[in-house]
Enzyme design. Structure first.
Site, PDB file in Angstrom:
ATOM      1  N   ASN A   7       0.880  -1.176   0.000  1.00  0.00           N
ATOM      2  CA  ASN A   7       0.000   0.000   0.000  1.00  0.00           C
ATOM      3  C   ASN A   7       0.914   1.222   0.000  1.00  0.00           C
ATOM      4  OD1 ASN A   7      -1.828   2.006   0.461  1.00  0.00           O
ATOM      5  ND2 ASN A   7      -2.805   1.033   2.229  1.00  0.00           N
ATOM      6  N   ARG A  93      -2.548  -1.932  -3.632  1.00  0.00           N
ATOM      7  CA  ARG A  93      -3.775  -1.169  -3.444  1.00  0.00           C
ATOM      8  C   ARG A  93      -3.715   0.053  -4.370  1.00  0.00           C
ATOM      9  NH1 ARG A  93      -5.620   2.891   1.196  1.00  0.00           N
ATOM     10  NH2 ARG A  93      -7.778   3.035   0.517  1.00  0.00           N
ATOM     11  N   HIS A 182     -13.353   2.435  -0.581  1.00  0.00           N
ATOM     12  CA  HIS A 182     -13.357   1.389   0.457  1.00  0.00           C
ATOM     13  C   HIS A 182     -13.920   0.076  -0.092  1.00  0.00           C
ATOM     14  CE1 HIS A 182     -13.804   4.619   3.843  1.00  0.00           C
ATOM     15  NE2 HIS A 182     -12.526   4.288   3.724  1.00  0.00           N
ATOM     16  N   LEU A 211     -16.463   2.307   9.094  1.00  0.00           N
ATOM     17  CA  LEU A 211     -16.340   3.542   9.875  1.00  0.00           C
ATOM     18  C   LEU A 211     -14.954   3.646  10.486  1.00  0.00           C
ATOM     19  CD1 LEU A 211     -19.758   3.226  11.786  1.00  0.00           C
ATOM     20  CD2 LEU A 211     -19.350   4.168   9.504  1.00  0.00           C
ATOM     21  N   ARG A 243     -13.465  15.040   7.299  1.00  0.00           N
ATOM     22  CA  ARG A 243     -14.221  15.374   6.079  1.00  0.00           C
ATOM     23  C   ARG A 243     -15.697  15.568   6.413  1.00  0.00           C
ATOM     24  NH1 ARG A 243     -12.341  10.169   2.965  1.00  0.00           N
ATOM     25  NH2 ARG A 243     -10.295  10.140   3.913  1.00  0.00           N
ATOM     26  N   ASP A 284     -10.297  11.918  16.902  1.00  0.00           N
ATOM     27  CA  ASP A 284     -10.189  10.569  17.456  1.00  0.00           C
ATOM     28  C   ASP A 284     -11.455  10.278  18.258  1.00  0.00           C
ATOM     29  OD1 ASP A 284      -9.673   8.407  19.262  1.00  0.00           O
ATOM     30  OD2 ASP A 284      -7.542   8.629  18.807  1.00  0.00           O
ATOM     31  N   MET A 285     -12.214   9.289  17.803  1.00  0.00           N
ATOM     32  CA  MET A 285     -13.519   9.028  18.416  1.00  0.00           C
ATOM     33  C   MET A 285     -13.409   8.654  19.898  1.00  0.00           C
ATOM     34  SD  MET A 285     -16.572   9.419  17.842  1.00  0.00           S
ATOM     35  CE  MET A 285     -17.770   9.179  16.585  1.00  0.00           C
ATOM     36  N   ARG A 286     -12.301   7.988  20.276  1.00  0.00           N
ATOM     37  CA  ARG A 286     -12.145   7.623  21.700  1.00  0.00           C
ATOM     38  C   ARG A 286     -12.049   8.871  22.553  1.00  0.00           C
ATOM     39  NH1 ARG A 286      -7.489   3.654  19.837  1.00  0.00           N
ATOM     40  NH2 ARG A 286      -7.349   5.437  18.448  1.00  0.00           N
ATOM     41  N   GLY A 334     -16.514   1.325  13.727  1.00  0.00           N
ATOM     42  CA  GLY A 334     -17.530   0.273  13.555  1.00  0.00           C
ATOM     43  C   GLY A 334     -17.249  -0.957  14.402  1.00  0.00           C
ATOM     44  N   GLU A 386      -8.315  -5.546   4.756  1.00  0.00           N
ATOM     45  CA  GLU A 386      -8.155  -5.189   3.344  1.00  0.00           C
ATOM     46  C   GLU A 386      -6.925  -5.859   2.734  1.00  0.00           C
ATOM     47  OE1 GLU A 386      -8.897  -1.087   4.767  1.00  0.00           O
ATOM     48  OE2 GLU A 386      -9.556  -0.739   2.722  1.00  0.00           O
TER      49      GLU A 386
END
Ligand code: ADP
Length: 399
Positions: A7, A93, A182, A211, A243, A284-286, A334, A386
């Site tokens: 990648n 990729r 994705h 996610l 974004r 950062d979601m955490r 997710g 992936e």
């Protein structure tokens, strides 16, 4: 034999080496900060006793060629790849395959040319992806190189999903349409979901939600993508780390007319300063959950808006599919964020989506069902992979 997955980003190369007997990972790692005074080289591998070993290094790496040479030297040094003839394929990729590529493709000169022609559609990604392919072709001229495109899985979308309601010549002459991204991840989790549901993929209708920092939703009918939330670029759709996702395009005119924003400023604003970071200053979601627990209203709003947008897509894709076997969560958020799953699926029992609170909040990191046993629509959490999907697709393409 072995399969190497690469990648290549603008200043990095990530790699994984698989055995194609049982798809175990023999080695993995990355070279980052290519072109800076000190690049970082990290690798881990399984030694001859089956123990996991790791190594880190900092040294100058001038470009992708140098980076890939160091990766190969590292793989040879640790015994993961004694000889290049052990490689069955190298899987790359590639972010944008436009309308040209519907499936993984063995690279030849024509493929290189077409990927080059896609650069205007993905100026940040395709040049680096192409660089990786060109260097690998030079270094392993006898090993098949396979390009695996993020857009390929979505090439089954019907026109009603992929066209924008703008004049037709912009599509015909300038390729302005929705492509979706994705795809490798959506395809991988769709296959795993079919296995968990014990149904052939061709009979599965799914809503897959990837996610991570980037985020996208896909409607899968009979195993194929029929709609997805990202568009001509990865900016459309869900709220992401930095974004904005869906936005009224007239906001661009307003900002340019009244605030004098030029194209570059708008690009930075919507791609890098919006989404979660725009709403609450953090991507950062955490960390956002921690702030919300401390009473930070913007952090709470960021979570609320994320789940609201997700629910709209779940509902929209449900209506589009008519019948749904499972909603699938993957990606860093997710897979790990029970609250986001609960809030985006909350109140949907009328649609047959009933989350099980205990299963959903269990501390588990594997593939799992988090809906109630009686829920007609299953809710699944499936860690994405992936690299494995690229390795498998590369072997299929070569075969
Ligand atoms: P990328 O798109 O860069 O591959 P990932 O799939 O790794 O991103 O997802 C990154 C996101 O996942 C970040 O917002 C991170 O905060 C979030 N994340 C990771 N672990 C957790 C967790 N335990 N709870 C909530 N969010 C998490």
């Amino acid at each position: 034999m072995k399969v190497l997955v690469l990648n290549s980003g603008s200043s990095s190369i990530k790699f994984q080496l698989f055995s194609d007997d049982d798809w175990t990972v023999l080695a993995s790692g990355s070279v980052t900060r290519i072109g800076e005074a000190q690049a970082r080289i990290e690798r881990s591998w399984v030694d001859t006793h089956g123990e996991l070993q790791t190594a880190k290094d900092s040294l100058a790496v001038s470009g992708h060629r140098d980076g890939l040479e160091r990766i190969i030297a590292g793989l040879q040094e640790c015994g993961s790849l004694a000889d290049l003839s052990e490689l069955r394929a190298v899987g790359h990729r590639v972010v944008h395959g436009g309308e040209a590529f519907h499936a993984p493709t063995v690279v030849d000169d024509d493929v290189v040319e077409v990927v080059r022609r896609m650069i205007p559609l993905a100026p940040l990604h395709n040049p680096a992806n192409l660089d990786g392919i060109l260097v690998a072709r030079e270094l392993f001229p006898d090993v098949p190189q396979v390009a695996v495109f993020d857009t390929a899985f979505h090439q089954t979308m019907p026109r009603t999903s992929y066209r924008y309601a703008i004049p037709e010549y912009l599509y015909r002459e300038h390729r302005v349409r929705r492509y979706g991204f994705h795809g490798t991840s959506h395809h991988y989790v769709a296959k795993r979901a079919a296995a968990m549901l014990r149904k052939p993929l061709e009979h599965c209708n799914l809503i897959t939600l990837h996610l991570g920092n980037g985020a996208s939703a896909t409607a899968v009918r009979d195993g194929t993508s029929v709609d997805t939330s990202m568009g001509m670029t990865p900016l459309e759709g869900l709220i992401m780390g930095t974004r904005c996702g869906d936005i009224d395009p007239a906001i661009h005119f307003y900002l340019s007319k009244n605030l004098g924003f030029d194209n570059q400023t708008l690009d930075d604003l919507l791609n890098r300063q919006s989404g979660l970071v725009g709403i609450c200053g953090v991507n950062d979601m955490r960390e956002i959950h921690r702030l919300a627990e401390q009473g930070d209203e913007n952090a709470e709003l960021a979570i609320g808006m994320t789940c609201h947008r997700l629910k709209k897509y779940i509902g929209g894709y449900y209506a589009e599919l008519g019948r749904v076997d499972a909603v699938v969560f993957t990606g860093g958020i997710g897979e790990n964020d029970a609250e986001v799953r609960a809030r985006s699926c909350g109140g949907l029992t009328g649609l047959g989506i009933a989350l099980d609170e205990t299963r959903n909040s269990a501390d588990d990191s594997g593939e799992r069902v988090v809906s109630r046993p009686e829920s007609p629509v299953k809710v699944l959490v499936i860690p994405t992979n992936e690299e494995l999907e690229i390795a498998r697709q590369a072997v299929e393409a070569v075969a």
